[in-house]
Structure formats: C-alpha cells, structure tokens
Scaffold this active site. Sequence first.
Site, PDB file in Angstrom:
ATOM      1  N   GLY A 172       0.783  -1.232   0.000  1.00  0.00           N
ATOM      2  CA  GLY A 172       0.000   0.000   0.000  1.00  0.00           C
ATOM      3  C   GLY A 172       0.814   1.282   0.000  1.00  0.00           C
ATOM      4  O   GLY A 172       0.373   2.296   0.533  1.00  0.00           O
ATOM      5  N   ASN A 198       1.445   3.077  -2.617  1.00  0.00           N
ATOM      6  CA  ASN A 198       0.693   4.025  -3.463  1.00  0.00           C
ATOM      7  C   ASN A 198      -0.496   4.577  -2.681  1.00  0.00           C
ATOM      8  O   ASN A 198      -0.792   5.771  -2.744  1.00  0.00           O
ATOM      9  CB  ASN A 198       0.222   3.328  -4.744  1.00  0.00           C
ATOM     10  N   LEU A 251     -10.061  -7.901 -12.714  1.00  0.00           N
ATOM     11  CA  LEU A 251     -11.467  -7.594 -12.442  1.00  0.00           C
ATOM     12  C   LEU A 251     -12.301  -7.905 -13.693  1.00  0.00           C
ATOM     13  O   LEU A 251     -11.964  -7.481 -14.798  1.00  0.00           O
ATOM     14  CB  LEU A 251     -11.613  -6.123 -12.069  1.00  0.00           C
ATOM     15  N   ASN A 274      -6.034   2.637 -12.716  1.00  0.00           N
ATOM     16  CA  ASN A 274      -4.997   1.715 -12.264  1.00  0.00           C
ATOM     17  C   ASN A 274      -3.633   2.326 -12.543  1.00  0.00           C
ATOM     18  O   ASN A 274      -3.471   3.156 -13.442  1.00  0.00           O
ATOM     19  CB  ASN A 274      -5.123   0.376 -13.014  1.00  0.00           C
ATOM     20  N   HIS A 329       0.416   1.238 -13.316  1.00  0.00           N
ATOM     21  CA  HIS A 329       1.238   0.093 -13.701  1.00  0.00           C
ATOM     22  C   HIS A 329       2.672   0.575 -13.895  1.00  0.00           C
ATOM     23  O   HIS A 329       2.891   1.592 -14.577  1.00  0.00           O
ATOM     24  CB  HIS A 329       0.702  -0.521 -15.011  1.00  0.00           C
ATOM     25  N   GLU A 362       5.885   6.398  -9.173  1.00  0.00           N
ATOM     26  CA  GLU A 362       4.481   5.978  -9.050  1.00  0.00           C
ATOM     27  C   GLU A 362       3.724   6.885  -8.079  1.00  0.00           C
ATOM     28  O   GLU A 362       2.614   7.332  -8.353  1.00  0.00           O
ATOM     29  CB  GLU A 362       4.406   4.539  -8.539  1.00  0.00           C
TER      30      GLU A 362
HETATM   31  C1  GRF Z   1       3.417  -1.230  -7.313  1.00  0.00           C
HETATM   32  O1  GRF Z   1       4.554  -1.253  -8.181  1.00  0.00           O
HETATM   33  C2  GRF Z   1       2.162  -1.195  -8.145  1.00  0.00           C
HETATM   34  O2  GRF Z   1       2.259  -0.429  -9.311  1.00  0.00           O
HETATM   35  C3  GRF Z   1       2.035  -2.641  -8.486  1.00  0.00           C
HETATM   36  O3  GRF Z   1       2.210  -3.262  -7.224  1.00  0.00           O
HETATM   37  C4  GRF Z   1       3.284  -2.567  -6.574  1.00  0.00           C
HETATM   38  C5  GRF Z   1       2.982  -2.465  -5.103  1.00  0.00           C
HETATM   39  O4  GRF Z   1       2.291  -1.310  -4.863  1.00  0.00           O
HETATM   40  N1  GRF Z   1       0.768  -2.963  -9.093  1.00  0.00           N
HETATM   41  P1  GRF Z   1       1.896  -0.849  -3.347  1.00  0.00           P
HETATM   42  O5  GRF Z   1       3.186  -0.594  -2.601  1.00  0.00           O
HETATM   43  O6  GRF Z   1       1.112  -1.993  -2.722  1.00  0.00           O
HETATM   44  O7  GRF Z   1       1.093   0.391  -3.558  1.00  0.00           O
END
Ligand code: GRF
Length: 192
Positions: free
Chosen positions: A11, A13, A92, A106, A108, A178
């Site tokens: 988590g 992001n 999904l 989303n 990526h 990100e």
């Molecule tokens: C991130 O690189 C995201 O883009 C990918 O999973 C990774 C973990 O993200 N889908 P987070 O630290 O759980 O937000």
Amino acid sequence: ARLVVLISGSGTNLQAILDACKEGSLHAGVAAVISNRREAYGLERARQAGVPALAVPKRKEVDRRDYDRALADQVAEFEPDWIVLAGWLRLLSMEFLGRFPGRVVNIHPALPGTFPGLDAIERAYAAWQRGEIDHSGVMVHLVPDEGVDAGPVLGQERIDFQPGEPLESFEARVHELEHRLYVDTLRRLVTG
Ligand code: GRF
C-alpha cells in the site's frame, strides 16, 4: 471527490494518496480501502489514517463472478467517484467494471503496451540488461475492460536506466515516480 482504493499488498501508493488528501494537495478523500488479502499492510495504513479498512478475501470455492459482484456491492456502499486500483493484483471482470464505467483507474510500473502483468519492474530491468530497451516508465490508465494493464492512458512518465544501476535502486526510483504520478493524475481527474 470520494475515492475507494483497492489494494493487495504493502500500500505505498495508497499511502501517497492518503498523505496528499491529508495535506490538501489532493482535493479528495479516501472513503474506504478494500483488500483481497487480510494480511495486506495497506489495511493497517488505512486504519492508521482513520479510514474504513475492509478485507474481502476471494475464497477458492466462490465463483469469480460472484466474488466480483459482491466486491462491487461493497465498493458501491461508499458511493465513490473514483475506484483507484493501487497494487491490486486480481483481474477484475465486467461484473465489477460494468458497475463503474469510466471510473476505475490503475497504476502500472511500465509504459503503455509494455510488460503487462506481474513483475513488470523486474522484467523491464532484465530487458535493459539484455540491451533491448534504454528506458522504462510508469503509467496511470482507465480500466475499461478485462484487458491486463491496458486502457486509455491518463498519465505516464519515462524513467531512464542508469548504467550499472542495481535492480533495487531502479525499483526505488520507479516507486517514487508511481507515488508522484498517481497523486498528480488523480488531482487532474478530481478537478475535472
Ligand atoms: C506497485 O509497483 C504497483 O504499481 C504494483 O504493485 C506494486 C505495489 O504497490 N501494481 P503498493 O506498494 O502496494 O502500492
């Protein structure tokens, strides 16, 4: 704007989004955080921020469409303007996506059309080491259908590889990008 954030893991992001909402640099609020994994640390981040945190695990005996329908019901309860996938690792189906047309986004950690699916950062790094690419990047996109990490691009930024750079260092730069790109892109979305 009301956001519901879906996570599966640490988590980071989500944390960037929570921080931006709290400091007012993103005019939105996270109405709930939902994870398909009980042990996702992102649920703890939500609790720390005083945000409702739900685990909705996918039990193997439950049909994928039934799961997606129940998940959509839970999400809809929070009346979100945007559904924000942040490290959400399940595909999904239209059972879910059809409930929120044009409102699922989303992130990526690769550029549009490159390295869809899991381990994108590692795969891009390996391609660079093989001399196949000299840069990678991050994109934020709408999720219109079941295509993996594909859809109208809302934001993207490239990252150049640095000669001799170890994977861990590259990965850290990707995650920093990100966090910045997601908040900046969501800011544009919520201000219309
Ligand atoms: C991130 O690189 C995201 O883009 C990918 O999973 C990774 C973990 O993200 N889908 P987070 O630290 O759980 O937000």
